[in-house]
Design a protein around this motif. Structure first.
Motif, PDB file in Angstrom:
ATOM      1  N   ASN A 203       0.859  -1.187   0.000  1.00  0.00           N
ATOM      2  CA  ASN A 203       0.000   0.000   0.000  1.00  0.00           C
ATOM      3  C   ASN A 203       0.895   1.237   0.000  1.00  0.00           C
ATOM      4  OD1 ASN A 203      -1.633   2.162   0.751  1.00  0.00           O
ATOM      5  ND2 ASN A 203      -2.939   0.903   2.060  1.00  0.00           N
TER       6      ASN A 203
ATOM      7  N   LEU B 182      -2.451  -7.658   2.631  1.00  0.00           N
ATOM      8  CA  LEU B 182      -3.530  -6.685   2.695  1.00  0.00           C
ATOM      9  C   LEU B 182      -4.105  -6.686   4.097  1.00  0.00           C
ATOM     10  CD1 LEU B 182      -5.019  -4.920   0.487  1.00  0.00           C
ATOM     11  CD2 LEU B 182      -6.862  -6.534   0.733  1.00  0.00           C
ATOM     12  N   THR B 183      -4.640  -5.551   4.480  1.00  0.00           N
ATOM     13  CA  THR B 183      -5.124  -5.407   5.839  1.00  0.00           C
ATOM     14  C   THR B 183      -6.313  -6.303   6.144  1.00  0.00           C
ATOM     15  OG1 THR B 183      -4.629  -3.112   5.481  1.00  0.00           O
ATOM     16  CG2 THR B 183      -5.730  -3.662   7.514  1.00  0.00           C
ATOM     17  N   HIS B 184      -7.254  -6.371   5.209  1.00  0.00           N
ATOM     18  CA  HIS B 184      -8.556  -6.912   5.575  1.00  0.00           C
ATOM     19  C   HIS B 184      -8.798  -8.349   5.167  1.00  0.00           C
ATOM     20  CE1 HIS B 184      -9.279  -2.823   6.437  1.00  0.00           C
ATOM     21  NE2 HIS B 184      -9.193  -2.471   5.188  1.00  0.00           N
ATOM     22  N   PHE B 185      -8.184  -8.775   4.108  1.00  0.00           N
ATOM     23  CA  PHE B 185      -8.538 -10.060   3.559  1.00  0.00           C
ATOM     24  C   PHE B 185      -7.581 -11.135   4.049  1.00  0.00           C
ATOM     25  CE2 PHE B 185     -10.179  -7.743  -0.460  1.00  0.00           C
ATOM     26  CZ  PHE B 185     -11.165  -7.169   0.305  1.00  0.00           C
ATOM     27  N   PHE B 186      -7.704 -12.283   3.435  1.00  0.00           N
ATOM     28  CA  PHE B 186      -6.756 -13.350   3.658  1.00  0.00           C
ATOM     29  C   PHE B 186      -5.370 -12.901   3.232  1.00  0.00           C
ATOM     30  CE2 PHE B 186      -8.181 -18.023   3.617  1.00  0.00           C
ATOM     31  CZ  PHE B 186      -8.777 -17.854   4.843  1.00  0.00           C
TER      32      PHE B 186
ATOM     33  N   ARG C 200       2.637  -9.901   4.904  1.00  0.00           N
ATOM     34  CA  ARG C 200       1.898  -8.699   4.575  1.00  0.00           C
ATOM     35  C   ARG C 200       1.393  -8.707   3.144  1.00  0.00           C
ATOM     36  NH1 ARG C 200       2.152  -5.599   8.509  1.00  0.00           N
ATOM     37  NH2 ARG C 200       1.116  -3.645   8.161  1.00  0.00           N
TER      38      ARG C 200
END
Lengths: 429, 152
Positions: B12, B91-95, B89
């Motif tokens: 990101n 992504l914050t939200h997903f698998f 690392r």
């Protein structure tokens, strides 16, 4: 258990922060709150002064899941403000792409995020062995939806082929035929998923509330329509949305909430199902019958089931749309749009519910004012009312069971992906 | 999909050294890639990768990873779920990628060989724009050189 404080604190780095706060004393519920500590993102201000042709690519970034829906809601509003009528081909392709987003988002939610709850699993990985074929079906459906969006929208999310007036690229007939073949194959996967969800034990909960969704006389409304409510016989044109949707705030939450005829209302798959059931494609009706979903359903947990129904509907309707496009033939369309001053309101049913964009343009086609009504914000008050109604049913259970029950209820709304994944972090005080 | 190899630059741009994979991919894309290589950069969840990876003969991932090394140190290794863990690392939200590989393994899905270029970050947090730490930027340059000799 005479006294208990539950604080489900959810921290996320980007978006979708939500906390459940519960206080119980002497087996009496003293407090139930649904808190949203999100910071404002200022998109409505961000687009002011921007030319209409730039707006759609900016507002797509409001959501990493519903970027297509935001794009279409904005395009609809801007085309109305500019006095432009899109062609039938353009509308068909938009409906097809929107189905891609619906299938993608719903499958992600009911398949990867909600399903593990029903098996007491922390995520989908343990189900890989116990329900291998169904998990593979979910993965294939998710992949198919991504590929549909790639083909029609130019990429998986945040489409680049969709512009005010039409399209920058059309799919070829061969590409559409291949997509049709894949969609037809996916019907077996849909049926496998329906069978799985039909076997789940959905929590027994009922709270009468108002449901709001778009409605059309001739189809299960996703792309356009008028605002309908289960509390009213008539529908309201989108341009008069402010008469129907009354936004308000509460001191402990930074996100807006909304009410209409009651203290709260619900938008999303269950609301659409309750309002548009009769317009479902046969595969959608078959899915609803198999899973025992009937309108009007007042159990918010059944939103997950309604999502499965909508995936079945969207798969079959996508095939119908492709057949129509192939039969009429795809052709490049040249459009000319002359900027003018005006106001337009667009409304689309995105996976989480009714999404409204409202723009006012100046003579050069630049935005002078904008307003957006986001589905999750419309659901916040209804989530809180549901939590208040559901919590007494859980008293007497263990802390873990109460927490899981409340989290499942919030998750059933699919408030946003980040919320769903992070509710699993629980703090007890 | 056109190529046989998928190069994934994960990260990101707004999150400090988390961006290093995406930054590497952006620079390599500007310098040009052979037509046999498809490139994706940004925050891509494990679920999407699970659908994407089987279409390729080889996958190369560039990402920030907390390996307990000094900031800017980097390693190249073959992806295995037990090596990546659940916090690699992506992504914050997903698998995460690690979880996606674990799911694929349990399902018996056949994935192509996946090579990871992992760079130890110094700072991960909101920066609001692409801003790599000096040691991580230096590592990025070395990784780019290594990738170019491997791919071009």
């Amino acid at each position: 258990m005479s006294g208990i404080d539950i604080h489900v604190h959810h921290v996320s780095r980007v978006e979708g922060h939500g906390n459940i706060v519960v206080k119980v004393e002497d087996n009496q519920v003293k407090e139930t709150r649904w808190e949203i500590p999100e910071a404002p993102r200022f998109f409505e201000a961000m687009v002011r002064g921007k030319h209409y042709s730039d707006v759609v690519f900016i507002i797509s970034r409001i959501c990493g899941i519903c970027g297509i829906g935001h794009t279409f809601s904005a395009i609809q509003a801007l085309e109305k403000a500019l006095g432009f009528e899109p062609s039938e081909q353009t509308l068909l392709l938009r409906k097809l792409l929107l189905h891609g987003e619906t299938i993608q988002s719903h499958t992600l939610h009911f398949g990867y995020l909600a399903l593990p709850d029903f098996f007491g699993a922390p995520n989908i990985i343990p189900l890989a062995q116990s329900h291998r074929e169904q998990v593979l079906a979910i993965i294939r459906l998710h992949r198919l939806a991504n590929e549909l969006c790639d083909l029609i929208g130019g990429r998986t999310t945040h489409p680049i082929t969709t512009i005010v007036g039409g399209w920058t690229r059309l799919p070829t007939p061969e590409e559409l035929k291949e997509l049709r073949r894949r969609l037809t194959e996916a019907i077996a996967d849909v049926r496998a998923v329906v069978k799985l969800f039909a076997s789940l034990e959905i929590p027994d909960f009922k709270r009468e509330t108002e449901y709001i969704a778009l409605k059309k006389p001739d189809e299960y409304a996703f792309y356009d329509g008028e605002i309908a409510s289960t509390d009213e016989q008539h529908t309201t044109p989108l341009s008069r949305y402010q008469e129907k949707i009354h936004e308000f705030i509460v001191p402990y939450s930074t996100a807006k909430r909304a009410r209409s005829n009651r203290e709260s209302y619900m938008v999303g798959a269950l609301a659409r199902f309750n309002i548009n059931y009769e317009k479902l494609m046969p595969l959608g009706q078959e899915a609803a019958d198999m899973m025992g979903l009937k309108p009007i359903c007042y159990n918010s947990f059944m939103n997950n089931i309604a999502q499965v129904v909508e995936v079945a509907h969207a798969i079959e309707d996508s095939i119908r749309i492709i057949d129509t496009l192939l039969a009429r033939g795809l052709r490049e369309e040249k459009v000319q749009i002359k900027p003018r001053a005006g106001r337009g309101v667009g409304g689309v049913e995105v996976p989480r519910g009714l999404l409204i964009h409202d723009y006012t343009l100046d003579e050069q086609g630049r935005v002078v004012d904008s307003n957006m009504i986001i589905p999750t914000n419309q659901n916040h008050q209804n989530i809180e009312e549901d939590l208040k109604a559901f919590l007494p049913q859980l008293l007497g259970k263990s802390k873990e069971e109460i927490t899981l029950g409340l989290e499942m209820l919030v998750r059933a709304y699919d408030p946003c992906i980040s919320c769903s994944t992070h509710f699993l972090k629980v703090e007890w005080k | 999909m056109k190529g046989k190899t998928l190069l994934l630059g994960l990260g990101n741009d707004f999150m400090g050294d988390d961006a290093v994979g995406a930054a590497v991919a952006k620079i390599i894309e500007k310098r040009g890639l052979p037509p046999t290589v498809d490139l994706l950069e940004g925050s891509i969840d494990g679920f999407t990768l699970l659908g994407l990876m089987p279409k390729y003969e080889k996958v190369i991932v560039v990402d920030a990873a907390d390996m307990g090394l000094e900031p800017g140190e980097w390693r190249v290794f073959d992806a295995k779920p037990e090596l990546l863990g659940k916090n690699f690392r992506t992504l914050t939200h997903f698998f995460s990628l690690g979880e996606a590989l674990e799911l694929a393994e349990r399902l018996g899905l056949k994935l192509p060989p996946i090579k990871i270029y992992a760079i130890q970050p110094k700072f991960i947090g909101f920066t609001g724009k692409l801003r790599l730490s000096g040691s991580v930027a230096k590592a990025a340059r070395a990784v780019i050189a290594s990738l170019q000799s491997e791919l071009c």
